[in-house]
Design an enzyme around this catalytic site. Structure first.
Site, short mmCIF file in Angstrom:
data_model
loop_
_atom_site.label_atom_id
_atom_site.label_comp_id
_atom_site.label_asym_id
_atom_site.label_seq_id
_atom_site.Cartn_x
_atom_site.Cartn_y
_atom_site.Cartn_z
N GLU A 85 4.95 -11.72 29.21
CA GLU A 85 4.33 -11.17 28.00
C GLU A 85 4.63 -12.00 26.75
OE1 GLU A 85 5.32 -7.07 27.21
OE2 GLU A 85 3.84 -6.94 25.59
N LYS A 277 10.20 0.99 26.70
CA LYS A 277 9.49 -0.14 27.31
C LYS A 277 9.82 -1.42 26.52
CE LYS A 277 5.84 -3.09 27.69
NZ LYS A 277 5.76 -4.37 26.99
N ASP A 293 18.09 -7.28 40.50
CA ASP A 293 17.03 -6.40 41.01
C ASP A 293 16.48 -5.54 39.86
OD1 ASP A 293 15.60 -4.31 42.14
OD2 ASP A 293 16.99 -4.00 43.79
N HIS A 394 2.66 -10.06 17.23
CA HIS A 394 2.34 -10.09 18.65
C HIS A 394 1.08 -10.93 18.88
CE1 HIS A 394 2.20 -8.85 22.77
NE2 HIS A 394 0.98 -8.38 22.62
P1 HMG Z 1 7.48 -14.48 12.41
O1 HMG Z 1 8.21 -13.95 11.25
O2 HMG Z 1 6.04 -14.78 12.26
O3 HMG Z 1 8.22 -15.77 12.94
O4 HMG Z 1 7.71 -13.47 13.62
P2 HMG Z 1 8.58 -17.10 12.18
O5 HMG Z 1 7.50 -18.08 12.48
O6 HMG Z 1 8.93 -16.84 10.75
O7 HMG Z 1 9.92 -17.55 12.95
C1 HMG Z 1 11.13 -16.83 12.80
C2 HMG Z 1 11.90 -16.89 14.11
O8 HMG Z 1 11.22 -16.08 15.09
C3 HMG Z 1 11.99 -18.26 14.71
O9 HMG Z 1 13.06 -18.99 14.17
C4 HMG Z 1 12.24 -17.92 16.16
O10 HMG Z 1 13.56 -17.49 16.35
C5 HMG Z 1 11.29 -16.74 16.35
P3 HMG Z 1 13.10 -20.61 14.38
O11 HMG Z 1 13.00 -20.91 15.82
O12 HMG Z 1 11.90 -21.15 13.63
O13 HMG Z 1 14.41 -20.99 13.79
N1 HMG Z 1 9.95 -17.26 16.70
C6 HMG Z 1 9.66 -17.93 17.83
N2 HMG Z 1 10.39 -18.30 18.89
C7 HMG Z 1 9.77 -18.96 19.87
N3 HMG Z 1 8.47 -19.30 19.86
C8 HMG Z 1 7.68 -18.95 18.81
C9 HMG Z 1 8.28 -18.24 17.75
N4 HMG Z 1 7.81 -17.76 16.61
C10 HMG Z 1 8.84 -17.18 15.98
N5 HMG Z 1 6.38 -19.28 18.82
C11 HMG Z 1 7.52 -12.51 15.78
C12 HMG Z 1 6.92 -13.50 14.76
C13 HMG Z 1 6.57 -12.39 16.93
C14 HMG Z 1 8.86 -13.07 16.25
C15 HMG Z 1 7.76 -11.15 15.04
O14 HMG Z 1 6.54 -10.72 14.50
C16 HMG Z 1 8.29 -10.08 15.97
O15 HMG Z 1 9.46 -10.01 16.25
N6 HMG Z 1 7.40 -9.18 16.43
C17 HMG Z 1 7.74 -8.17 17.43
C18 HMG Z 1 7.09 -8.57 18.71
C19 HMG Z 1 7.46 -7.69 19.88
O16 HMG Z 1 8.20 -6.76 19.79
N7 HMG Z 1 6.91 -8.07 21.02
C20 HMG Z 1 7.12 -7.37 22.26
C21 HMG Z 1 5.79 -7.07 22.88
S1 HMG Z 1 5.09 -5.67 22.10
C22 HMG Z 1 5.69 -4.43 23.15
O17 HMG Z 1 5.44 -4.49 24.29
C23 HMG Z 1 6.72 -3.46 22.73
C24 HMG Z 1 6.43 -2.36 21.75
O18 HMG Z 1 5.35 -1.54 22.09
C25 HMG Z 1 7.73 -1.58 21.76
C26 HMG Z 1 7.76 -0.45 20.79
O19 HMG Z 1 6.70 0.15 20.51
O20 HMG Z 1 8.89 -0.12 20.34
C27 HMG Z 1 6.17 -2.97 20.42
#
Ligand code: HMG
Length: 440
Positions: A85, A277, A293, A394
Site C-alpha cells: 500500500e 487497520k 506469521d 495518501h
Molecule cells: P508530506 O508532508 O507531504 O511529506 O507527507 P514531505 O514531502 O514533507 O516529507 C516529509 C517526510 O515524510 C520525509 O522526510 C519522509 O520521512 C516522509 P525526508 O525523507 O524528506 O527527510 N516521506 C516519504 N518517505 C518516503 N517516500 C516518499 C515520502 N514522502 C514523504 N515519497 C505523507 C506525506 C504521506 C508522509 C503524510 O501525508 C502522511 O503521513 N499521511 C498519512 C498517510 C497514511 O496514513 N497512510 C496509510 C494508508 S491510509 C490507511 O490505510 C489508514 C487509515 O485509514 C487509518 C486511519 O483511518 O486511522 C488512514
C-alpha cells in the site's frame, strides 16, 4: 463445467503450469511466460522459495522498503517494511522523523508468556477429573522433559499447567491450559509438540488411573493459541504539547484534537476497526519483512482489541500536567508473539537481510520495534486525519500507481509528478492532466 483434478500435487511444476494455464486462463502461453518471468534468475534461490509452500508455480513480489530514523530506546533503527500500500512507508518515516525530534520512541516488553491447550472431553463426575489431574500433573510435565530440554537450557520451557473445567459451557469439556516461555522463537512448533505429548500422557494416565477407568479421556485437539494477552509490548511517545503546533493550530489545540480522535476510536467500533487497520499497516509490514506469521499476529491483536467485549482502539492518548507543563502521551500495548529464530528467519534471504539491518534483534527487541512501527503509523494517520485529511498525502504517494495504471511513460511520469507538486491528486485529475500533457 470444469472437472476436479486428482494428483495435482504429484505433477511437475511445468505440468502444473500447463494444466492451470489451459484450464483457467484465456492466454495459456502468456500465463506461462508471466509465471516464468517472476522466477528468480538463480535456480537454487528459486527452488528455496518454491519449497516454502506447496504447488508453487512462481513468486509473488511485494515491495521491500526501509523507514529510516526510528529512534527507539535511544537507538537508531532503519525499519524494514514489506507492504503493497502506498503512503504507509512514507507515513512511518515521517512519524519517525517527527518523534526523533521529540525524544524518540520508548518500547517496553511487559510479558512474554504464550499459551497452548489440550482440549478434551471426559464424562467423569464433578471433581474426579480435577483430583486425577492433581495426581498426574507432575508426570504429564515430566513426560515432556526430553522435548523441553533445549528450551530450558535457554531459559524457556513450560511455565505452568492447569486443568480448566469448561463443562458449564460444553458438556464434558475440559482443557489442559499450558503457559510457555519460548525465548527468541515464536514457538508454535515447540508448543504444539509439547501439547501433543501432554495429550498422549493424559490419555494413557487416565486409562491406568482407578478413578478414571470408567470415564475415558477423549482428546479433541492439541494446539497453541494465537491469543497472547500475556505476551505484551508497550510502545509510547510523549512530549510537551508546546512542541506540537500543527496546521494553524497551537500545540495544545492539535494535541486535544488528536486525543479526541483516539477517544472516538475507543468508543466507536466502526472507527476503531479503521483506526486499528492503520496500526496494522505498520505492524504487518514489519512482521512480513522479518519473516513472521502475520495471520497469527492479526488474529491475536484484533482479539485483544475486543478483550472487554467491545472492539476498541488499540492505542491510547492523554494530555496531563507534569511539573506545571501540559504533556501529550500516546501509547499502545500490543500482544505480539514474534520470533527471530526458526521459521523463515534463516531461510529467506530478504528476511535475513531485514533482521541484519535491525542489528540481529532478539524476539523482545523485535516486539518493541514492531509495536513502534504500528504506533508511528497510527500517529501519522491521525495527524493527517485531524489536519489536512488523509487524501492529500495518501494520494500524493498513490500518484505513481495511477500513472502506471494509465500507462504513462517515464517522461510523462516525471512531468506529472512535477505538475502534482502543487495540484491535488485524484484519479480524475491525473487522467485529465495526462491527456492535456499528451495533447501539448
Ligand atoms: P508530506 O508532508 O507531504 O511529506 O507527507 P514531505 O514531502 O514533507 O516529507 C516529509 C517526510 O515524510 C520525509 O522526510 C519522509 O520521512 C516522509 P525526508 O525523507 O524528506 O527527510 N516521506 C516519504 N518517505 C518516503 N517516500 C516518499 C515520502 N514522502 C514523504 N515519497 C505523507 C506525506 C504521506 C508522509 C503524510 O501525508 C502522511 O503521513 N499521511 C498519512 C498517510 C497514511 O496514513 N497512510 C496509510 C494508508 S491510509 C490507511 O490505510 C489508514 C487509515 O485509514 C487509518 C486511519 O483511518 O486511522 C488512514
Amino acid at each position: 463445467m470444469k472437472k476436479p483434478i486428482s494428483g495435482f500435487s504429484k505433477l511437475s511444476k511445468a505440468e502444473k503450469m500447463a494444466w492451470l494455464s489451459q484450464e483457467y486462463t484465456e492466454d495459456p502461453q502468456g500465463t506461462i511466460e508471466l509465471l516464468q518471468s517472476y522466477w528468480h534468475p538463480d535456480p537454487a534461490t528459486q527452488q528455496l522459495h518454491e519449497e516454502f509452500i506447496e504447488n508453487t508455480l512462481s513468486n509473488y513480489f511485494l515491495p521491500f522498503a526501509i523507514a529510516p530514523n526510528f529512534e527507539i530506546n535511544g537507538q537508531l533503527y532503519a525499519v524494514p517494511m514489506a507492504i503493497e500500500e502506498s503512503s504507509v512507508v512514507a507515513a512511518a518515516s515521517k512519524a519517525a522523523k517527527y518523534w526523533g525530534e521529540r525524544g524518540g520512541f520508548k518500547a517496553t516488553v511487559l510479558k512474554t508468556e504464550k499459551v497452548g491447550q489440550v482440549h478434551f472431553v471426559c464424562a467423569a463426575p464433578e471433581g474426579v477429573v480435577q483430583q486425577f489431574f492433581e495426581e498426574v500433573k507432575s508426570q504429564i510435565l515430566a513426560d515432556t522433559d526430553e522435548l523441553t530440554e533445549k528450551m530450558r537450557s535457554r531459559g524457556g520451557g513450560i511455565l505452568d499447567l492447569q486443568l480448566r473445567d469448561k463443562t458449564a459451557s460444553i458438556e464434558h469439556y475440559y482443557q489442559l491450559h499450558a503457559a510457555f516461555e519460548t525465548k527468541d522463537a515464536m514457538g508454535a512448533n515447540f508448543i504444539n509438540t509439547c501439547l501433543e505429548q501432554m495429550a498422549k500422557s493424559l490419555e494413557i494416565l487416565a486409562a491406568e488411573h482407578p478413578s478414571m477407568q470408567a470415564y475415558p479421556v477423549e482428546v479433541v485437539m492439541s494446539i497453541l493459541s494465537n491469543y497472547v494477552p500475556d505476551c505484551l509490548v508497550r510502545a509510547e511517545v510523549s512530549c510537551p504539547v508546546s512542541q506540537m503546533a500543527e496546521a494553524g493550530m497551537d500545540g495544545e489545540g492539535f494535541a486535544r484534537k488528536f486525543v479526541q480522535a483516539v477517544e472516538i476510536a475507543k468508543e466507536e467500533p466502526y472507527r476503531a476497526v479503521t483506526h486499528n487497520k492503520g496500526i496494522m499497516n505498520g505492524i504487518d509490514a514489519v512482521v512480513l519483512a522479518t519473516g513472521n506469521d502475520f495471520r497469527a499476529i492479526e488474529a491475536g491483536v484484533h482479539a485483544y482489541a475486543a478483550r472487554d467485549g467491545q472492539y476498541r482502539s488499540l492505542s491510547e492518548a492523554e494530555i496531563k500536567e507534569i511539573d506545571g507543563e501540559l504533556c501529550f502521551r500516546f501509547w499502545m500495548d500490543l500482544p505480539l508473539a514474534l520470533g527471530t529464530v526458526g521459521g523463515l528467519t534463516r531461510l529467506h534471504p530478504m528476511v535475513k537481510l531485514a533482521l541484519d539491518v535491525l542489528g540481529k534483534p532478539n524476539a523482545q527487541e523485535l516486539m518493541g520495534i514492531t509495536a513502534v512501527a504500528g504506533l508511528a503509523q497510527n500517529f501519522a494517520a491521525l495527524r493527517s486525519l485531524t489536519t489536512t485529511g488523509i487524501q492529500k498525502g495518501h494520494m500524493k504517494m498513490h500518484l505513481l500507481n495511477i500513472l502506471n495504471q494509465l500507462g504513462a511513460s517515464s517522461d510523462e511520469k516525471e512531468a506529472l509528478v512535477d505538475y502534482f507538486k502543487d495540484h491535488t491528486v485524484s484519479n480524475a485529475a491525473v487522467e485529465k492532466a495526462l491527456t492535456e500533457h499528451r495533447n501539448k
